[in-house]
Motif scaffolding. Structure first.
Motif, PDB file in Angstrom:
ATOM      1  N   UNK A  69       0.839  -1.198   0.000  1.00 11.01           N
ATOM      2  CA  UNK A  69       0.000   0.000   0.000  1.00 11.01           C
ATOM      3  C   UNK A  69       0.876   1.251   0.000  1.00 11.01           C
ATOM      4  N   UNK A  70       1.951   1.218   0.771  1.00 11.64           N
ATOM      5  CA  UNK A  70       2.878   2.356   0.809  1.00 11.64           C
ATOM      6  C   UNK A  70       3.431   2.654  -0.586  1.00 11.64           C
ATOM      7  N   UNK A 110       2.353   5.658   6.187  1.00 13.78           N
ATOM      8  CA  UNK A 110       3.333   6.370   7.011  1.00 13.78           C
ATOM      9  C   UNK A 110       4.110   7.426   6.223  1.00 13.78           C
ATOM     10  N   UNK A 111       3.420   8.327   5.585  1.00 15.70           N
ATOM     11  CA  UNK A 111       4.101   9.400   4.878  1.00 15.70           C
ATOM     12  C   UNK A 111       4.442  10.542   5.831  1.00 15.70           C
ATOM     13  N   UNK A 120       6.653  12.577  13.182  1.00 14.07           N
ATOM     14  CA  UNK A 120       6.384  11.629  14.260  1.00 14.07           C
ATOM     15  C   UNK A 120       5.415  10.552  13.798  1.00 14.07           C
ATOM     16  N   UNK A 121       4.418  10.955  13.030  1.00 14.77           N
ATOM     17  CA  UNK A 121       3.454   9.988  12.500  1.00 14.77           C
ATOM     18  C   UNK A 121       4.161   8.969  11.612  1.00 14.77           C
ATOM     19  N   UNK A 143      13.535   4.349   7.967  1.00 13.80           N
ATOM     20  CA  UNK A 143      13.373   4.221   6.519  1.00 13.80           C
ATOM     21  C   UNK A 143      12.039   4.837   6.107  1.00 13.80           C
ATOM     22  N   UNK A 144      11.006   4.633   6.915  1.00 10.84           N
ATOM     23  CA  UNK A 144       9.688   5.196   6.614  1.00 10.84           C
ATOM     24  C   UNK A 144       9.674   6.714   6.707  1.00 10.84           C
TER      25      UNK A 144
END
Length: 311
Positions: A126-127, A138-139, A145-146, A223-224
């Protein structure tokens, strides 16, 4: 050593396979901060807090045996498990291995406490499909922080929702072992605690589980977050992915994130000789041993530095 060159047609085919399958009868999920940040996942939050406290305590319980155990488990869980298996094998199908080896590597990945294979693969697909757009789990556009940890602590926990996630990982949902392991992914950490205690006592558990897992989680989370905010961009992809030399050193090559988003099916993320990519070297070792085949490799042409699938 000859390799299979990654063609753009192959990338498009794999990318299409990673998209949600259009079946209205199947449950659907909506990811991203807008859809997921309305509540706190308390069980996950408590577990994360316990592991972080355990990681701090481990610093006061050092032993050489514990350090050796944690290093060995790091390579098995983070390099072979997350990087080589969850990411480059199961999610993007950048190469193939025998089923017994796939299962062995997948068990290693569960030792990282990043969820079972169906959850991890579905979320990552999905990312890629919605990278840095609404619905990306998780963009950093939803906040640093998100992107780093907030998406884990908030919203609906989907670790056991195989029926829902099967829409994004139908290949794994057809495999009984992956389905079972996705439900019981935490069990491997319980099992490995016994030999750790036998080898190094409580320091073995604190270093081999709590400290190692916590550092591994932050490596993946960086990494995200980090590689979508800081670093260089070789390819003009449709997202903000970047390459980070420092993070690549810490994650076995996963920090070459812009390279990866440009050529997602490629088992090789470091596209030049100086882009250190240990996870790819591990795949090459498997190939040398006759255990890996159909290794797909993207070759960067400096004269035509376009991402995969761009005309």
């Amino acid at each position: 050593m000859p390799f299979d060159v990654l063609e753009e047609s192959e990338i498009r085919t794999a990318a299409t396979a990673a998209r949600p399958i259009p079946a209205d009868t199947k449950p659907q999920i909506t990811l991203g901060r807008k859809a997921q940040s309305g509540s706190i996942a308390w069980i996950t939050t408590i577990v994360m807090a316990v592991f972080h406290l355990g990681a701090i305590a481990a610093l006061f319980m050092f032993s050489w045996k514990a350090l050796i155990c944690s290093v060995v488990l790091w390579f098995y869980a983070s390099n072979m498990g997350i990087g080589m298996c969850y990411h480059r094998l199961l999610t993007h199908r950048g190469y193939k291995v025998p089923k017994w080896l796939e299962y062995f590597m997948t068990i290693g990945a569960t030792l990282s406490l990043e969820g079972g294979p169906i959850f991890w693969v579905a979320t990552h697909r999905v990312h890629h499909q919605l990278s840095d757009h609404e619905g990306d789990p998780h963009t950093p556009k939803d906040g640093a922080f998100w992107a780093h940890i907030g998406w884990i602590l908030c919203g609906i926990a989907l670790h056991d929702e195989t029926a829902v996630l099967a829409r994004y990982a139908p290949d794994l949902a057809r495999d009984k072992f992956h389905v079972w392991l996705s439900k019981w992914h935490w069990l491997s950490l319980v099992v490995v605690a016994f030999p750790l205690y036998w080898i190094a006592g409580w320091s073995g558990i604190m270093w081999g589980i709590f400290l190692r897992v916590t550092l591994g989680l932050h490596a993946t989370w960086l990494v995200n977050s980090w590689t979508h905010m800081v670093g260089s961009r070789r390819f003009e992809t449709k997202d903000s992915s970047r390459n980070s030399f420092v993070l690549a050193m810490f994650t076995g090559g996963e920090g070459w994130h812009n390279n990866h988003h440009a050529h997602p099916v490629s088992a090789r993320h470091g596209l030049t000789w100086w882009e250190f990519d240990p996870n790819y070297y591990g795949i090459l070792l498997l190939k040398k041993l006759g255990l890996a085949r159909d290794v797909k490799v993207a070759h960067w042409d400096p004269a035509n530095p376009k991402p995969a699938g761009v005309a």
